[in-house]
Enzyme design. Sequence first.
Site, PDB file in Angstrom:
ATOM      1  N   ILE A 104       0.838  -1.207   0.000  1.00 43.73           N
ATOM      2  CA  ILE A 104       0.000   0.000   0.000  1.00 43.73           C
ATOM      3  C   ILE A 104       0.874   1.258   0.000  1.00 43.73           C
ATOM      4  CG2 ILE A 104      -1.743   1.287   1.308  1.00 43.73           C
ATOM      5  CD1 ILE A 104      -2.777  -1.515   2.289  1.00 43.73           C
ATOM      6  N   CYS A 164       2.603   1.270   7.682  1.00 37.41           N
ATOM      7  CA  CYS A 164       3.248   0.098   8.289  1.00 37.41           C
ATOM      8  C   CYS A 164       2.191  -0.658   9.101  1.00 37.41           C
ATOM      9  CB  CYS A 164       4.408   0.530   9.179  1.00 37.41           C
ATOM     10  SG  CYS A 164       3.965   1.739  10.406  1.00 37.41           S
ATOM     11  N   SER A 224      -3.848   3.125   8.128  1.00 35.52           N
ATOM     12  CA  SER A 224      -3.267   1.810   8.430  1.00 35.52           C
ATOM     13  C   SER A 224      -3.888   1.235   9.713  1.00 35.52           C
ATOM     14  CB  SER A 224      -1.749   1.907   8.546  1.00 35.52           C
ATOM     15  OG  SER A 224      -1.215   0.618   8.656  1.00 35.52           O
ATOM     16  N   ARG A 225      -3.426   1.675  10.884  1.00 41.10           N
ATOM     17  CA  ARG A 225      -4.000   1.213  12.151  1.00 41.10           C
ATOM     18  C   ARG A 225      -3.970   2.351  13.158  1.00 41.10           C
ATOM     19  NH1 ARG A 225      -6.121  -2.034   9.634  1.00 41.10           N
ATOM     20  NH2 ARG A 225      -5.955  -4.293   9.677  1.00 41.10           N
ATOM     21  N   ASP A 239      -8.470   7.185   8.955  1.00 41.18           N
ATOM     22  CA  ASP A 239      -9.571   6.245   8.699  1.00 41.18           C
ATOM     23  C   ASP A 239      -9.661   5.227   9.831  1.00 41.18           C
ATOM     24  OD1 ASP A 239     -11.585   5.044   6.990  1.00 41.18           O
ATOM     25  OD2 ASP A 239     -10.141   3.447   6.548  1.00 41.18           O
ATOM     26  N   GLU A 246     -12.198   1.055  17.941  1.00 40.27           N
ATOM     27  CA  GLU A 246     -13.210   1.132  16.873  1.00 40.27           C
ATOM     28  C   GLU A 246     -14.406   0.262  17.220  1.00 40.27           C
ATOM     29  OE1 GLU A 246     -11.090   0.175  13.290  1.00 40.27           O
ATOM     30  OE2 GLU A 246      -9.862   1.972  13.415  1.00 40.27           O
ATOM     31  N   HIS A 298     -13.218   3.692   9.130  1.00 37.10           N
ATOM     32  CA  HIS A 298     -12.478   2.497   8.675  1.00 37.10           C
ATOM     33  C   HIS A 298     -13.086   1.920   7.382  1.00 37.10           C
ATOM     34  CE1 HIS A 298      -9.638  -0.870  10.226  1.00 37.10           C
ATOM     35  NE2 HIS A 298      -9.671  -0.854   8.905  1.00 37.10           N
TER      36      HIS A 298
HETATM   37  P1  NAD Z   1       2.787  -4.894   3.558  1.00 32.96           P
HETATM   38  O1  NAD Z   1       3.150  -6.022   4.461  1.00 32.96           O
HETATM   39  O2  NAD Z   1       2.853  -5.079   2.087  1.00 32.96           O
HETATM   40  O3  NAD Z   1       3.662  -3.608   3.923  1.00 32.96           O
HETATM   41  C1  NAD Z   1       3.996  -3.232   5.234  1.00 32.96           C
HETATM   42  C2  NAD Z   1       5.408  -2.647   5.193  1.00 32.96           C
HETATM   43  O4  NAD Z   1       5.721  -2.137   6.487  1.00 32.96           O
HETATM   44  C3  NAD Z   1       6.486  -3.683   4.832  1.00 32.96           C
HETATM   45  O5  NAD Z   1       7.291  -3.218   3.765  1.00 32.96           O
HETATM   46  C4  NAD Z   1       7.283  -3.825   6.122  1.00 32.96           C
HETATM   47  O6  NAD Z   1       8.668  -4.076   5.897  1.00 32.96           O
HETATM   48  C5  NAD Z   1       7.068  -2.443   6.741  1.00 32.96           C
HETATM   49  N1  NAD Z   1       7.360  -2.431   8.172  1.00 32.96           N
HETATM   50  C6  NAD Z   1       7.179  -3.418   9.079  1.00 32.96           C
HETATM   51  N2  NAD Z   1       7.614  -3.015  10.283  1.00 32.96           N
HETATM   52  C7  NAD Z   1       8.078  -1.764  10.138  1.00 32.96           C
HETATM   53  C8  NAD Z   1       8.661  -0.827  11.030  1.00 32.96           C
HETATM   54  N3  NAD Z   1       8.858  -1.124  12.319  1.00 32.96           N
HETATM   55  N4  NAD Z   1       9.023   0.362  10.527  1.00 32.96           N
HETATM   56  C9  NAD Z   1       8.829   0.655   9.223  1.00 32.96           C
HETATM   57  N5  NAD Z   1       8.298  -0.184   8.333  1.00 32.96           N
HETATM   58  C10 NAD Z   1       7.921  -1.381   8.787  1.00 32.96           C
HETATM   59  O7  NAD Z   1       1.316  -4.488   4.016  1.00 32.96           O
HETATM   60  P2  NAD Z   1       0.255  -3.650   3.153  1.00 32.96           P
HETATM   61  O8  NAD Z   1      -0.596  -4.582   2.370  1.00 32.96           O
HETATM   62  O9  NAD Z   1       0.943  -2.530   2.477  1.00 32.96           O
HETATM   63  O10 NAD Z   1      -0.674  -3.075   4.341  1.00 32.96           O
HETATM   64  C11 NAD Z   1      -0.170  -2.075   5.225  1.00 32.96           C
HETATM   65  C12 NAD Z   1      -1.155  -1.858   6.358  1.00 32.96           C
HETATM   66  O11 NAD Z   1      -2.348  -1.268   5.865  1.00 32.96           O
HETATM   67  C13 NAD Z   1      -1.677  -3.144   7.037  1.00 32.96           C
HETATM   68  O12 NAD Z   1      -0.764  -3.608   8.001  1.00 32.96           O
HETATM   69  C14 NAD Z   1      -2.956  -2.685   7.667  1.00 32.96           C
HETATM   70  O13 NAD Z   1      -2.676  -2.210   8.974  1.00 32.96           O
HETATM   71  C15 NAD Z   1      -3.388  -1.507   6.813  1.00 32.96           C
HETATM   72  N6  NAD Z   1      -4.669  -1.728   6.108  1.00 32.96           N
HETATM   73  C16 NAD Z   1      -5.701  -0.870   6.352  1.00 32.96           C
HETATM   74  C17 NAD Z   1      -6.913  -1.037   5.696  1.00 32.96           C
HETATM   75  C18 NAD Z   1      -8.082  -0.081   5.917  1.00 32.96           C
HETATM   76  O14 NAD Z   1      -9.222  -0.392   5.517  1.00 32.96           O
HETATM   77  N7  NAD Z   1      -7.891   1.094   6.505  1.00 32.96           N
HETATM   78  C19 NAD Z   1      -7.091  -2.110   4.801  1.00 32.96           C
HETATM   79  C20 NAD Z   1      -5.997  -2.952   4.548  1.00 32.96           C
HETATM   80  C21 NAD Z   1      -4.788  -2.756   5.217  1.00 32.96           C
END
Ligand code: NAD
Length: 319
Positions: A158, A208, A236-237, A261, A266, A285
């Site tokens: 993302i 992240c 993200s979270r 978001d 939540e 969300h």
């Molecule tokens: P992904 O696993 O492809 O990418 C996450 C990245 O974060 C990775 O490159 C990882 O190396 C990096 N990371 C891990 N620990 C870290 C740290 N301590 N410091 C910096 N970088 C770090 O995941 P994604 O598919 O890109 O999803 C990212 C996040 O989006 C998910 O974890 C989730 O929390 C969130 N998300 C939100 C929604 C929503 O509806 N709002 C929906 C889907 C996902």
Amino acid sequence: MKIVVLDGYTLNPGDITWEGLEALGDVTVYDRTKPEDIVTRIKDAEVVYTNKTPLTRATLEACGNIRFIGVLATGYNIVDTEAAKEKEIMVANIPTYGTAAVSQFAIALLLELCHHVGEHSDAVKNGEWTNNPDWCFWKYPLVELAGKTMGIIGFGRIGQDTGKIAQALGMQVLAYDEYPRPELETDTCHYADLDTLLAKSDVISLHCPLFPSTEGIINKETIAKMKQGVMIINDSRGPLIVEEDLRDALNSGKVAGAAVDVVSTEPIQMDNPLLQAKNVIITPHIAWAPKESRQRLMDIAVDNLKCYLEGKPKNIVNS
Ligand code: NAD
């Protein structure tokens, strides 16, 4: 084979179909399930799907027929996967389905901070343009993004996708990730350490996962290292941000605007500090929820069960 979906409403409020699952067994879909009803509803089921309804050790012990649990989401912390493993129940999740939707939403949040399209439209409908002495007006400072820098914390699927859209808007990208991949760097996209990203970014977007190492990554110390007037985006979270600290920074003007978001609890509680902040946009969300993205989630959920039944399980998180 008896299949029970415990909380199907957010995935499918009626605009997609359960037909894929219905082709595999006798399906009962509940919109939502209260904790006290879980066991009664699944005690005869062999397959259970859950999105946010918890499946604890006690529940799994009370429901001896379950062989497969499908989580209708990426995160599977609502299932006691260890207990499931001990009982030889496979648990499958949906590792990715919404990259395009979630990155698009991050940019939608940013554009709303820059232009406040919704509020300007409401103002027009309320007669403010009609009664305005000049030929146009705006209620907030409007922001052009071209030439500005977006710092992306977590440069995974993302994060990278969000970065591509930001670059298309003329922005420079600084990425911070625990596992940098130098091949992703371009003239307009570079990795940076966290302090450099904090100091140089006009916009900071969080992508992240929530880990102990990332919980509270936006706090008063990291905010102090940011530019005056920075904008912060989080789809993200929620717990990535210490909400009291962000509220204070928004109210002091150090942070010019934030759009989130996701929040710490939540649905949001009415005492959430962000509800007392200036210049904040909060959505419920929904980044994941376009129909296209939910359909993809449904297709993968069905495929996970099909593969399990064919003896080629995939996306299993407790093997
Ligand atoms: P992904 O696993 O492809 O990418 C996450 C990245 O974060 C990775 O490159 C990882 O190396 C990096 N990371 C891990 N620990 C870290 C740290 N301590 N410091 C910096 N970088 C770090 O995941 P994604 O598919 O890109 O999803 C990212 C996040 O989006 C998910 O974890 C989730 O929390 C969130 N998300 C939100 C929604 C929503 O509806 N709002 C929906 C889907 C996902």
